[in-house]
Scaffold this motif. Sequence first.
Motif, short mmCIF file in Angstrom:
data_model
loop_
_atom_site.label_atom_id
_atom_site.label_comp_id
_atom_site.label_asym_id
_atom_site.label_seq_id
_atom_site.Cartn_x
_atom_site.Cartn_y
_atom_site.Cartn_z
N ASP A 143 -32.73 26.84 -24.45
CA ASP A 143 -31.77 27.67 -25.18
C ASP A 143 -30.79 28.33 -24.21
O ASP A 143 -29.58 28.36 -24.45
CB ASP A 143 -32.50 28.77 -25.97
CG ASP A 143 -33.13 28.26 -27.25
OD1 ASP A 143 -32.78 27.14 -27.69
OD2 ASP A 143 -33.96 28.99 -27.83
N ASP A 144 -31.31 28.86 -23.12
CA ASP A 144 -30.46 29.53 -22.14
C ASP A 144 -29.47 28.55 -21.51
O ASP A 144 -28.32 28.91 -21.23
CB ASP A 144 -31.30 30.17 -21.03
CG ASP A 144 -32.08 31.39 -21.52
OD1 ASP A 144 -31.78 31.89 -22.62
OD2 ASP A 144 -32.99 31.83 -20.80
N ALA A 145 -29.91 27.32 -21.29
CA ALA A 145 -29.03 26.32 -20.70
C ALA A 145 -27.83 26.05 -21.60
O ALA A 145 -26.67 26.06 -21.14
CB ALA A 145 -29.80 25.02 -20.44
N PHE A 146 -28.07 25.83 -22.87
CA PHE A 146 -26.97 25.52 -23.77
C PHE A 146 -26.11 26.74 -24.07
O PHE A 146 -24.89 26.60 -24.29
CB PHE A 146 -27.50 24.86 -25.05
CG PHE A 146 -27.89 23.43 -24.84
CD1 PHE A 146 -26.96 22.42 -24.98
CD2 PHE A 146 -29.18 23.08 -24.47
CE1 PHE A 146 -27.31 21.09 -24.77
CE2 PHE A 146 -29.54 21.77 -24.24
CZ PHE A 146 -28.60 20.76 -24.40
N ALA A 147 -26.71 27.93 -24.05
CA ALA A 147 -25.91 29.15 -24.18
C ALA A 147 -24.99 29.30 -22.96
O ALA A 147 -23.83 29.72 -23.09
CB ALA A 147 -26.81 30.37 -24.32
N HIS A 148 -25.52 28.97 -21.80
CA HIS A 148 -24.71 29.01 -20.57
C HIS A 148 -23.53 28.05 -20.67
O HIS A 148 -22.39 28.42 -20.34
CB HIS A 148 -25.60 28.64 -19.38
CG HIS A 148 -24.85 28.28 -18.14
ND1 HIS A 148 -24.35 29.21 -17.27
CD2 HIS A 148 -24.49 27.06 -17.63
CE1 HIS A 148 -23.72 28.60 -16.28
NE2 HIS A 148 -23.81 27.30 -16.47
N PHE A 149 -23.77 26.82 -21.12
CA PHE A 149 -22.69 25.85 -21.23
C PHE A 149 -21.61 26.34 -22.18
O PHE A 149 -20.42 26.08 -21.98
CB PHE A 149 -23.21 24.50 -21.72
CG PHE A 149 -24.24 23.86 -20.83
CD1 PHE A 149 -24.19 24.01 -19.45
CD2 PHE A 149 -25.28 23.10 -21.36
CE1 PHE A 149 -25.13 23.42 -18.62
CE2 PHE A 149 -26.23 22.50 -20.55
CZ PHE A 149 -26.16 22.67 -19.18
N ALA A 150 -22.01 27.06 -23.23
CA ALA A 150 -21.07 27.48 -24.26
C ALA A 150 -20.25 28.70 -23.88
O ALA A 150 -19.13 28.86 -24.36
CB ALA A 150 -21.82 27.77 -25.57
N SER A 151 -20.78 29.54 -23.01
CA SER A 151 -20.14 30.84 -22.79
C SER A 151 -19.76 31.13 -21.35
O SER A 151 -19.10 32.13 -21.07
CB SER A 151 -21.06 31.96 -23.29
OG SER A 151 -22.29 31.96 -22.57
N ARG A 152 -20.14 30.27 -20.41
CA ARG A 152 -19.88 30.51 -19.00
C ARG A 152 -19.20 29.29 -18.38
O ARG A 152 -18.99 28.28 -19.04
CB ARG A 152 -21.21 30.78 -18.26
CG ARG A 152 -22.01 31.96 -18.76
CD ARG A 152 -21.40 33.26 -18.32
NE ARG A 152 -21.25 33.34 -16.87
CZ ARG A 152 -22.23 33.69 -16.03
NH1 ARG A 152 -23.44 33.99 -16.48
NH2 ARG A 152 -22.00 33.75 -14.72
N ARG A 153 -18.86 29.40 -17.12
CA ARG A 153 -18.38 28.23 -16.41
C ARG A 153 -19.48 27.18 -16.48
O ARG A 153 -20.60 27.40 -16.02
CB ARG A 153 -18.09 28.59 -14.95
CG ARG A 153 -17.43 27.49 -14.15
CD ARG A 153 -17.17 27.94 -12.72
NE ARG A 153 -16.43 26.93 -11.97
CZ ARG A 153 -16.19 27.00 -10.68
NH1 ARG A 153 -16.62 28.03 -9.97
NH2 ARG A 153 -15.51 26.04 -10.08
#
Length: 525
Positions: A143-153
């Motif tokens: 979950d954290d990985a895909f949240a990172h892709f969506a909201s961060r560099r």
Amino acid sequence: MRSCARAIVAALEAHGVETIFGIPGTHTLALHEAVAESGIHHVAPRHEEGGGYAADGYARAGGRPGVCLVTTGPGTTNLMTAAATAFHDSVPMLILTPGMPSDVEGRDAGFLHQVKSQSGAMGNVVEWSRRVGSAEEAVAAIDDAFAHFASRRPRPVHVEVPLDVLEGSETERLADPSRARSERPAPAAAELDAAAALLADAEAPWLLLGGGAIYAPAAALTLAERLDAPVVTTVKAKGVVAESHPLSAGASLRFAPAKRALAEADLVLAVGTELAESDLWERSLSFRGKLVRVDLEPAQLAKNATPGLAVRGDAAVTMAALAERLPGAGRRGAERAAAVRAELAPLIERDGAEFALLHRVLGEVLGPDAVVSGDSSQVSYYGTVHQLPCERPRRFLYPVGYATLGYSLPAAIGAKLAGADQAVAIDGDGGFLFTATEIATAAQLRLCVPTIVFDNGGYGEIRAEMLARGAPPLGVDMDPVDFPALARALGGAGESVPYAAGPLGEALAKALERPGPTVLAIDRR
């Protein structure tokens, strides 16, 4: 309750993963069993590095994160160069690996595939690496990985699951895909107002677009036209504004006329770029006028050049909001862009003369949505970058920052799997041999991936640099390889093609009709 392996694969499906790249190993059996039970398409490359580049090409061309599943030890270290490439160029990639059992990690126990710290090693080349302690933590990490892709560099991340956790832990936890649909940070109204005021006052502004702008082509075009500003891009942003547009000066940032235009502008708006040496071909740019920077990541806003104003926010949202705040204005943008293009033309002809015919043929044969991938080879950075116009982003895949060899062919495979109607790899002979065995992968998958090998007898750029410093060429010359025969041995097709427009165009057109890979070798020794 789900086993850890099944919970991980269910989480991937919940986040929309359709394709996964990797080679099974003794320690991945539980995960591969779960993948086999799922609807995810598993692609087995011939080397983990090739699988990593394929995942990278899949992400760049298709806009969805690439996912890799590889085994412990050599499987993971084989992937690290591809992971570093994705990190340098901000490509979203999730890397899943097993890890040493909890009672073995950190001990020099001689366990199969053991290294001192697998997660520690991978953590040095990705955005973050996490070793989980339970099935629940594994799902949370995804979950954290895909949240990172969506909201961060969107850089690559690594999740390591210890073997005892993978085989022994269970969870009821379900993935939460809603976190990956969250909006990217919106810019502050005060920052937007300040930036819009500077832009409105500028008499001869320029727009500099980097890789962060590939998510925002419509907003970039609207802003450029409203501002009436010429546009220059980094290589990764090639095509964000169509290169046939009157305001476009192309992906020409390395050339002196583009740098001079930016230096002399009274304002430069730089969006989604770190102004890196790998794009500039020198350490830094000079800005005599005002510099306004827009980026998603706070750390990027002052990297390599301090702006007069920094706006943190998503490129699409920010550029759209700026365009809304600006009145239309005549600033002779097309005229200024044309003047720079006129200065660029002889430089492009000088540097890429040997490759001009090839790219003229590509422009005639390929469709407008074709994806072309290149290696860190002369044919790419002297040729394709400047000689093959792109009308859309994500049409030229190239390892800009890490400048690796071996990228081109597997990246084209990834692009084809991501849905590209046409995917063509262009390579030098030295680079092609790094991952030539991926022809077998494309053959097994029946993927039409023509690969053009520009054979100049070795590592041409390094040979030239050695000679330029008065040093004898060492380790850069290669005996001839029968590339068509190699392609046929690996299950594809191949032929040697004269370097002439007619034969090359005919051979490429035929290769684009074959249900499998074709190597077209051009002898330029």
